[in-house]
Design a protein around this motif. Structure first.
Motif, PDB file in Angstrom:
ATOM      1  N   ARG A 400       0.982  -0.909  -0.023  1.00  0.00           N
ATOM      2  CA  ARG A 400      -0.425   0.094  -0.320  1.00  0.00           C
ATOM      3  C   ARG A 400       0.972   1.076   0.242  1.00  0.00           C
ATOM      4  NH1 ARG A 400      -4.757  -0.734   4.198  1.00  0.00           N
ATOM      5  NH2 ARG A 400      -5.747  -2.932   3.596  1.00  0.00           N
ATOM      6  N   ARG A 401       0.199   2.936  -0.436  1.00  0.00           N
ATOM      7  CA  ARG A 401       0.914   3.358  -0.159  1.00  0.00           C
ATOM      8  C   ARG A 401       0.824   3.963   0.336  1.00  0.00           C
ATOM      9  NH1 ARG A 401      -1.534   4.775  -6.470  1.00  0.00           N
ATOM     10  NH2 ARG A 401      -0.824   3.952  -7.901  1.00  0.00           N
ATOM     11  N   SER A 402       1.688   5.193   1.060  1.00  0.00           N
ATOM     12  CA  SER A 402       1.254   6.030   2.501  1.00  0.00           C
ATOM     13  C   SER A 402       0.850   7.068   2.154  1.00  0.00           C
ATOM     14  CB  SER A 402       2.947   6.267   2.859  1.00  0.00           C
ATOM     15  OG  SER A 402       3.284   7.164   1.927  1.00  0.00           O
ATOM     16  N   LEU A 409       1.804  11.222  -6.387  1.00  0.00           N
ATOM     17  CA  LEU A 409       1.243  10.760  -7.448  1.00  0.00           C
ATOM     18  C   LEU A 409       0.021  11.755  -7.893  1.00  0.00           C
ATOM     19  CD1 LEU A 409       1.074   7.103  -6.733  1.00  0.00           C
ATOM     20  CD2 LEU A 409       2.718   8.491  -7.832  1.00  0.00           C
ATOM     21  N   PHE A 410      -0.615  12.524  -6.346  1.00  0.00           N
ATOM     22  CA  PHE A 410      -2.654  13.075  -7.485  1.00  0.00           C
ATOM     23  C   PHE A 410      -1.653  14.143  -7.849  1.00  0.00           C
ATOM     24  CE2 PHE A 410      -5.768  15.191  -6.720  1.00  0.00           C
ATOM     25  CZ  PHE A 410      -7.131  14.719  -6.902  1.00  0.00           C
ATOM     26  N   TRP A 411      -0.626  14.729  -7.348  1.00  0.00           N
ATOM     27  CA  TRP A 411      -0.336  16.118  -7.829  1.00  0.00           C
ATOM     28  C   TRP A 411       0.433  16.147  -9.428  1.00  0.00           C
ATOM     29  CZ3 TRP A 411      -0.480  20.748  -6.131  1.00  0.00           C
ATOM     30  CH2 TRP A 411      -1.134  21.475  -5.518  1.00  0.00           C
ATOM     31  N   GLN A 412       0.798  14.620  -9.306  1.00  0.00           N
ATOM     32  CA  GLN A 412       1.350  14.774 -10.727  1.00  0.00           C
ATOM     33  C   GLN A 412       0.606  14.386 -11.692  1.00  0.00           C
ATOM     34  OE1 GLN A 412       4.535  14.479 -10.280  1.00  0.00           O
ATOM     35  NE2 GLN A 412       4.696  14.673 -12.913  1.00  0.00           N
ATOM     36  N   PHE A 413      -0.704  13.582 -11.148  1.00  0.00           N
ATOM     37  CA  PHE A 413      -2.018  13.393 -12.209  1.00  0.00           C
ATOM     38  C   PHE A 413      -1.873  14.585 -13.136  1.00  0.00           C
ATOM     39  CE2 PHE A 413      -6.260  12.999 -14.009  1.00  0.00           C
ATOM     40  CZ  PHE A 413      -6.227  11.679 -14.293  1.00  0.00           C
ATOM     41  N   ARG A 434     -10.393   7.559  -5.586  1.00  0.00           N
ATOM     42  CA  ARG A 434     -11.074   7.073  -4.200  1.00  0.00           C
ATOM     43  C   ARG A 434     -10.712   8.086  -2.615  1.00  0.00           C
ATOM     44  NH1 ARG A 434      -9.900   1.853  -1.780  1.00  0.00           N
ATOM     45  NH2 ARG A 434     -11.083   2.117  -0.067  1.00  0.00           N
ATOM     46  N   PHE A 435      -8.450   8.166  -3.413  1.00  0.00           N
ATOM     47  CA  PHE A 435      -7.767   8.458  -2.468  1.00  0.00           C
ATOM     48  C   PHE A 435      -8.276  10.237  -2.248  1.00  0.00           C
ATOM     49  CE2 PHE A 435      -4.536  11.676  -1.090  1.00  0.00           C
ATOM     50  CZ  PHE A 435      -3.979  11.370  -1.024  1.00  0.00           C
ATOM     51  N   PHE A 436      -8.734  10.664  -3.207  1.00  0.00           N
ATOM     52  CA  PHE A 436      -8.815  12.329  -3.056  1.00  0.00           C
ATOM     53  C   PHE A 436     -10.437  12.563  -2.046  1.00  0.00           C
ATOM     54  CE2 PHE A 436     -11.227  16.001  -4.432  1.00  0.00           C
ATOM     55  CZ  PHE A 436     -10.649  16.786  -4.727  1.00  0.00           C
ATOM     56  N   LYS A 437     -11.521  11.311  -2.377  1.00  0.00           N
ATOM     57  CA  LYS A 437     -13.019  11.525  -2.215  1.00  0.00           C
ATOM     58  C   LYS A 437     -12.827  11.433  -0.615  1.00  0.00           C
ATOM     59  CE  LYS A 437     -15.755  12.902  -5.290  1.00  0.00           C
ATOM     60  NZ  LYS A 437     -16.104  14.031  -4.531  1.00  0.00           N
ATOM     61  N   GLN A 439      -9.967  12.076   1.150  1.00  0.00           N
ATOM     62  CA  GLN A 439      -9.583  12.338   2.195  1.00  0.00           C
ATOM     63  C   GLN A 439     -10.571  13.975   2.382  1.00  0.00           C
ATOM     64  OE1 GLN A 439      -6.714  12.072   3.502  1.00  0.00           O
ATOM     65  NE2 GLN A 439      -7.177  10.439   1.945  1.00  0.00           N
ATOM     66  N   GLU A 440     -10.881  14.349   0.964  1.00  0.00           N
ATOM     67  CA  GLU A 440     -12.526  15.333   1.065  1.00  0.00           C
ATOM     68  C   GLU A 440     -13.654  15.196   2.314  1.00  0.00           C
ATOM     69  OE1 GLU A 440     -13.935  17.317  -2.432  1.00  0.00           O
ATOM     70  OE2 GLU A 440     -15.033  15.390  -2.442  1.00  0.00           O
ATOM     71  N   LYS A 441     -13.811  13.082   3.037  1.00  0.00           N
ATOM     72  CA  LYS A 441     -14.710  12.286   3.931  1.00  0.00           C
ATOM     73  C   LYS A 441     -13.607  12.768   5.659  1.00  0.00           C
ATOM     74  CE  LYS A 441     -16.783   8.142   5.872  1.00  0.00           C
ATOM     75  NZ  LYS A 441     -17.358   6.829   5.400  1.00  0.00           N
ATOM     76  N   ALA A 442     -12.223  12.665   5.478  1.00  0.00           N
ATOM     77  CA  ALA A 442     -11.599  12.156   6.306  1.00  0.00           C
ATOM     78  C   ALA A 442     -11.521  13.562   6.709  1.00  0.00           C
ATOM     79  CB  ALA A 442     -10.539  11.893   5.882  1.00  0.00           C
ATOM     80  N   THR A 443     -11.471  15.062   6.254  1.00  0.00           N
ATOM     81  CA  THR A 443     -11.600  16.591   6.475  1.00  0.00           C
ATOM     82  C   THR A 443     -12.252  16.824   7.229  1.00  0.00           C
ATOM     83  OG1 THR A 443      -9.874  16.859   4.536  1.00  0.00           O
ATOM     84  CG2 THR A 443     -10.965  18.694   5.982  1.00  0.00           C
TER      85      THR A 443
END
Length: 532
Positions: A400-402, A409-413, A434-437, A439-443
């Motif tokens: 798994r990625r940290s 990777l998101f910035w690179q995309f 999925r990572f972005f979604k 993080q929105e929920k976690a925020t």
């Protein structure tokens, strides 16, 4: 208009037939009553005319036959006169086809106070040409109202120039088209017109192909009401009865997307056809087809074509459980729930992790086994005794990625693609989505540490500043793009099956007029013709 000094030729012929000694009384009776050369078309039957004239039916037949073949010889003296001396209503004797329209027949009859039909006028024009033109078509059948058993029942005759007839068989062309139309056609097909015409040439001189094609195209319309399409092809429409299942397949092919039973019912049951009585009868037909042509999607009564599963288009039939089971059957050891979710979301873009877990846990057949401590799921039909779940969990965690790696990777995309990731993209893109979604929920739930929260807020500000289209907007754009690519036009409001696309299209037009679109959105919309 009859010019001064010109002979009203048709009136002359009419007078000679009816009021002269050119024909004897019996011939005149037979010609007027037993030849279909007059308007309105009304032929007296053989028995009646036999009684009127006082001759046997066989004798009537013989007189009729003789009169038909000798008729023009009675007017041979007309060949001694110059063609320009006749009133021929500006008929051009230089054309390859002299076409007498119904309106011209009406004008001739009105001006000369006669009642000849198109058959007779065509016959006279051909005769007056002195061998430059010939009649094409079974005139004898038409004149005597014969109904042929094995040949086409022609609607008219055609006055065609001799040099065209000498190199092309127009009769065989019409008969072949008729045979094709009379044959059982299971599927609509197209026939390229000019290569097809080569079958009827009796010469290797193809220099007159264009003029012959023009004549054939006119005959095609007059005899069969057929016209060539934009690719210069004849369309032979299916002439067999369509099964209800075929209507469903054709509709799905046309739409290019899965449809619910209710959508299909509305699209198939229009004012001019009523194929299914109720949505339930349509649903019943779809269920019967799931073993062969169709796939279903969950419990939503939505169906698609089975062949769509073979393509790389993110379509797979069945339920979330059947998709998960299929994925787990490919592996000999339990799979981490994250990997299962990534696989499922390829085909069910709107689902979420909670829904997937709930679906698998509530399976009434108990197909799934859960290893909650390690976050893995397997199948009850598989034997996992030799599987080291602790090691699997370690391997899974190590693979798994940290948070830091995912953020980078998101910035690179964003940098590489100039847009947000979408849920139905590549596997890598789906992970970032999925990572972005998450993080929105976690925020919102204050689950990120202070450093992560600050960095994620900065990411969102960057997205707003750069005006990246939202994921939802991009997914709508991708669907519209597929429609535009397939149809090469904008959606039409009045077409029920295009309502969704039209609404999205109209929304973008409105947003553009109100200056609510970003530069990137405008650029993308120009690609699909929404904004010019």
């Amino acid at each position: 208009m009859i010019s001064l000094g010109q002979i009203p030729i048709f009136k002359v012929i009419d007078t000679l037939i009816k009021d002269s000694n050119l024909l004897n009384e019996k011939q005149r009776e037979i010609f007027i009553n037993y030849f279909d050369y007059f308007l309105p078309s009304k032929i007296i039957n053989l028995k009646t005319i036999s009684h009127q004239i006082g001759l046997s039916q066989e004798r009537i037949r013989q007189l009729r036959k003789d009169l038909y073949f000798k008729f023009l010889s009675y007017f041979s003296f007309l060949h001694e006169l110059d063609l320009n001396s006749f009133c021929l209503y500006e008929i051009d004797f230089h054309l390859d086809l002299i076409f007498v329209s119904d309106s011209l027949v009406e004008i001739i009859n009105d001006k000369e106070k006669i009642n000849f039909n198109k058959l007779f006028i065509n016959k006279i024009i051909s005769f007056l040409s002195k061998g430059r033109y010939f009649l094409i078509g079974p005139e004898k059948n038409l004149v005597f109202n014969y109904q042929p058993d094995s040949t086409h029942n022609w609607k008219s005759t055609y006055v065609i120039k001799k040099n065209k007839i000498s190199i092309f068989d127009f009769t065989a062309f019409i008969e072949d088209i008729a045979q094709k139309l009379d044959t059982k056609i299971e599927e609509t097909y197209y026939l390229n017109f000019q290569p097809y015409l080569l079958n009827f040439y009796s010469s290797e001189d193809f220099s007159q192909m264009e003029s012959i094609s023009s004549i054939c195209e006119k005959m095609l319309f007059e005899e069969f009401s057929l016209i060539l399409d934009t690719n210069n092809s004849i369309i032979f429409e299916r002439n067999t009865t369509k099964a209800p299942s075929e209507y469903i397949i054709d509709l799905l092919e046309q739409e290019g997307r899965p449809l619910s039973v209710y959508e299909m019912f509305d699209l198939l049951n229009t004012e001019d056809k009523n194929i299914f009585k109720t949505p339930d009868t349509l649903r019943s037909t779809c269920l019967k087809m799931t073993n062969s042509d169709l796939i279903y999607f969950g419990r939503s009564s939505t169906y698609g074509l089975r062949k769509w599963e073979d393509g790389d288009n993110g379509i797979k039939g069945g339920t979330i459980r059947s998709i998960a089971e299929e994925y787990l059957l490919k592996h000999d050891q339990p799979i981490n729930i994250d990997d299962i979710f990534i696989y499922i979301i390829k085909f069910r873009h709107t689902t979420n992790m909670r829904s997937v877990i709930h679906n698998l846990k509530s399976d009434q057949y108990n197909r799934f086994v859960f290893f909650f401590e390690s976050g893995f799921i397997g199948l009850t039909t598989k034997n996992y005794e030799g599987c080291n779940l602790a090691l699997l969990a370690t391997d899974s965690r190590s693979s798994r990625r940290s948070w830091r790696e995912s953020m980078d990777l998101f910035w690179q995309f964003l940098k590489n693609n100039n847009r947000m990731p979408i849920s139905n993209g590549s596997e890598e893109e789906m992970r970032l989505y999925r990572f972005f979604k998450n993080q929105e929920k976690a925020t919102r739930l204050n689950e990120l540490n202070s450093k992560q929260t600050i960095e994620f807020i900065e990411l969102k500000k960057h997205i707003e500043t750069e005006e990246y289209p939202s994921t939802e907007w991009l997914e709508g754009f991708e669907k519209y793009k597929l429609f535009f690519k397939k149809n090469k036009r904008s959606p039409i409001r009045s077409m029920k099956n295009e309502t969704t696309y039209y609404n999205w299209y109209y929304k973008q037009i409105t947003a553009f007029k109100n200056n609510l679109l970003s530069t990137k959105q405008i650029s993308l919309l120009k690609e699909v013709g929404v904004i010019l």
